[in-house]
Design a protein around this motif. Structure first.
Motif, PDB file in Angstrom:
ATOM      1  N   CYS A 109      -2.641  -2.887  -4.925  1.00  0.00           N
ATOM      2  CA  CYS A 109      -1.883  -2.218  -3.863  1.00  0.00           C
ATOM      3  C   CYS A 109      -2.798  -1.806  -2.713  1.00  0.00           C
ATOM      4  CB  CYS A 109      -1.168  -0.982  -4.418  1.00  0.00           C
ATOM      5  SG  CYS A 109       0.243  -1.329  -5.484  1.00  0.00           S
ATOM      6  N   GLU A 110      -3.967  -1.288  -3.057  1.00  0.00           N
ATOM      7  CA  GLU A 110      -4.908  -0.850  -2.029  1.00  0.00           C
ATOM      8  C   GLU A 110      -5.499  -2.032  -1.271  1.00  0.00           C
ATOM      9  OE1 GLU A 110      -9.084   1.729  -1.689  1.00  0.00           O
ATOM     10  OE2 GLU A 110      -8.064   1.498  -3.610  1.00  0.00           O
ATOM     11  N   ARG A 111      -5.890  -3.077  -2.019  1.00  0.00           N
ATOM     12  CA  ARG A 111      -6.535  -4.236  -1.393  1.00  0.00           C
ATOM     13  C   ARG A 111      -5.564  -5.001  -0.494  1.00  0.00           C
ATOM     14  NH1 ARG A 111      -8.009  -6.517  -5.771  1.00  0.00           N
ATOM     15  NH2 ARG A 111      -6.596  -8.276  -5.812  1.00  0.00           N
ATOM     16  N   GLY A 113       0.788  -1.220   0.000  1.00  0.00           N
ATOM     17  CA  GLY A 113       0.000   0.000   0.000  1.00  0.00           C
ATOM     18  C   GLY A 113       0.824   1.275   0.000  1.00  0.00           C
ATOM     19  N   GLN A 136       2.226   5.721  -2.945  1.00  0.00           N
ATOM     20  CA  GLN A 136       1.945   6.941  -2.192  1.00  0.00           C
ATOM     21  C   GLN A 136       2.988   8.034  -2.402  1.00  0.00           C
ATOM     22  OE1 GLN A 136       1.356   5.756   1.887  1.00  0.00           O
ATOM     23  NE2 GLN A 136      -0.573   4.682   1.439  1.00  0.00           N
ATOM     24  N   LEU A 174      -3.190  -0.560  -9.147  1.00  0.00           N
ATOM     25  CA  LEU A 174      -3.393   0.302  -7.986  1.00  0.00           C
ATOM     26  C   LEU A 174      -4.388  -0.318  -7.009  1.00  0.00           C
ATOM     27  CD1 LEU A 174      -3.556   3.838  -9.663  1.00  0.00           C
ATOM     28  CD2 LEU A 174      -1.608   2.766  -8.503  1.00  0.00           C
ATOM     29  N   GLN A 175      -5.410  -0.990  -7.529  1.00  0.00           N
ATOM     30  CA  GLN A 175      -6.388  -1.638  -6.664  1.00  0.00           C
ATOM     31  C   GLN A 175      -5.768  -2.788  -5.882  1.00  0.00           C
ATOM     32  OE1 GLN A 175      -9.588  -2.685  -9.324  1.00  0.00           O
ATOM     33  NE2 GLN A 175     -10.222  -0.552  -9.601  1.00  0.00           N
ATOM     34  N   ALA A 212      -2.879  -3.582   1.042  1.00  0.00           N
ATOM     35  CA  ALA A 212      -2.049  -2.472   1.531  1.00  0.00           C
ATOM     36  C   ALA A 212      -1.098  -2.888   2.650  1.00  0.00           C
ATOM     37  CB  ALA A 212      -2.946  -1.328   1.997  1.00  0.00           C
TER      38      ALA A 212
END
Length: 332
Positions: A278-280, A236, A240, A275-276, A282
């Motif tokens: 990475c978010e999922r 995640g 950033q 990106l999803q 994180a």
């Protein structure tokens, strides 16, 4: 009831082993060390999921004990309900291990490879020419804590299917009628495998586009894994920082060009998919970062190295992938 030999006592091997055993299937875990096999045999797999802890009883043996005698000693064996799930990394898929898998597999065995990257299917087809080799991709999240405890960190899916195209071809019989009968039997067994996974609460799918799925997962791994390893950050954290995000994008665009030339299809917004992920995931530490921290050999040669080899095959250049390969290798 099916019988599963799971080669590899890492996070994914223990996750699938525990869930299948808890559903009443016969599970044997083949481990790298005798110590882990002993712990699993004595205490079972401890599965941590959604705040609950369950213990699954399994058989376990170290891989160096692998033999037909050991397999045949497992109670309840039949010829048509046997599957081998290969849950080791590409780096561990050595000639010796392939020989051991050959000892486990009979002519009716389903052999399912879960490796990242490309190249492993051809190795499996050569090692077990009479078995029903399938390739698979999983998006399950799992984290191993010690030799017998695995945490289920994220729901996902396992998709499997016949290897086709450049990443593996099955030999066709000269007798068309016999080949049709064989294909019909395989379809029945594939459906049985789907039902088995479903009984264990595992979301699964039979796919006729496994090459495309493998390329899609390779894309995600090629962007996230090496950069998390190089910057020593969790998934995640990677996008950033603006400069890290810019490097991610460069690596992504180059990899997409190569994989599209190799046959990856689809109109999805793949950058958003990365990106999803990475978010999922994180809070997750990528497997490559974990290997770097532990001083182990990484899968960089089988992930970004695979992209470089595909680029050369299709007359393209992949300098960003080549650079991250060298950088990760220099971290040993």
């Amino acid at each position: 009831m099916m019988r599963f030999d799971i080669v590899g006592g890492g996070a994914i091997g223990l996750l699938y082993g525990a869930r299948l055993a808890l559903a009443g299937h016969l599970v044997t875990i083949w481990t790298r060390t005798a110590e882990q096999a002993e712990r699993l045999m004595d205490d079972g797999i401890e599965l941590v999921s959604q705040g609950m802890i369950q213990v699954a009883d399994v058989n376990a043996f170290p891989l160096h004990d692998c033999s037909r005698a050991a397999v045949q000693s497992v109670e309840g064996e039949t010829k048509t309900n046997h599957a081998i799930l290969i849950a080791v990394k590409q780096t561990q898929l050595t000639v010796d291990l392939l020989e051991q898998i050959g000892k486990l597999a009979g002519p009716d065995t389903l052999v399912i490879g879960l490796q990242n990257g490309v190249g492993h299917v051809d190795k499996l087809l050569q090692a077990v020419p009479n078995a029903n080799v399938l390739t698979a991709v999983t998006t399950e999240g799992a984290l191993r804590h010690g030799p017998r405890t695995v945490e289920h960190t994220g729901d996902g899916i396992i998709a499997f299917g016949d290897p086709v195209g450049e990443m593996g071809r099955k030999s066709a019989s000269n007798d068309e009628q016999m080949e049709r009968m064989k294909q019909s039997e395989q379809e029945i067994r594939h459906k049985m495998l789907l039902n088995t996974f479903s009984s264990a609460g595992i979301t699964s799918e039979l796919s006729k586009e496994m090459n495309n799925r493998i390329y899609q997962k390779l894309l995600v791994n090629a962007v996230i894994n090496p950069l998390t390893a190089l910057f020593d950050v969790r998934n995640g954290e990677l996008p950033q920082h603006p400069r890290r995000a810019s490097l991610m994008r460069s690596l992504f665009e180059e990899t997409v060009r190569v994989l599209a030339a190799a046959g990856m299809t689809g109109d999805e917004d793949r950058w958003q998919q990365v990106l999803q992920v990475c978010e999922r995931t994180a809070g997750n530490i990528s497997s490559m970062l974990a290997d770097v921290r532990a001083g182990r050999q990484t899968e960089i040669e089988w992930i970004n190295g695979s992209v470089c080899r595909l680029a050369a095959q299709y007359g393209l250049e992949a300098p960003v992938n080549a650079s991250v390969v060298q950088l990760v290798q220099a971290m040993k």
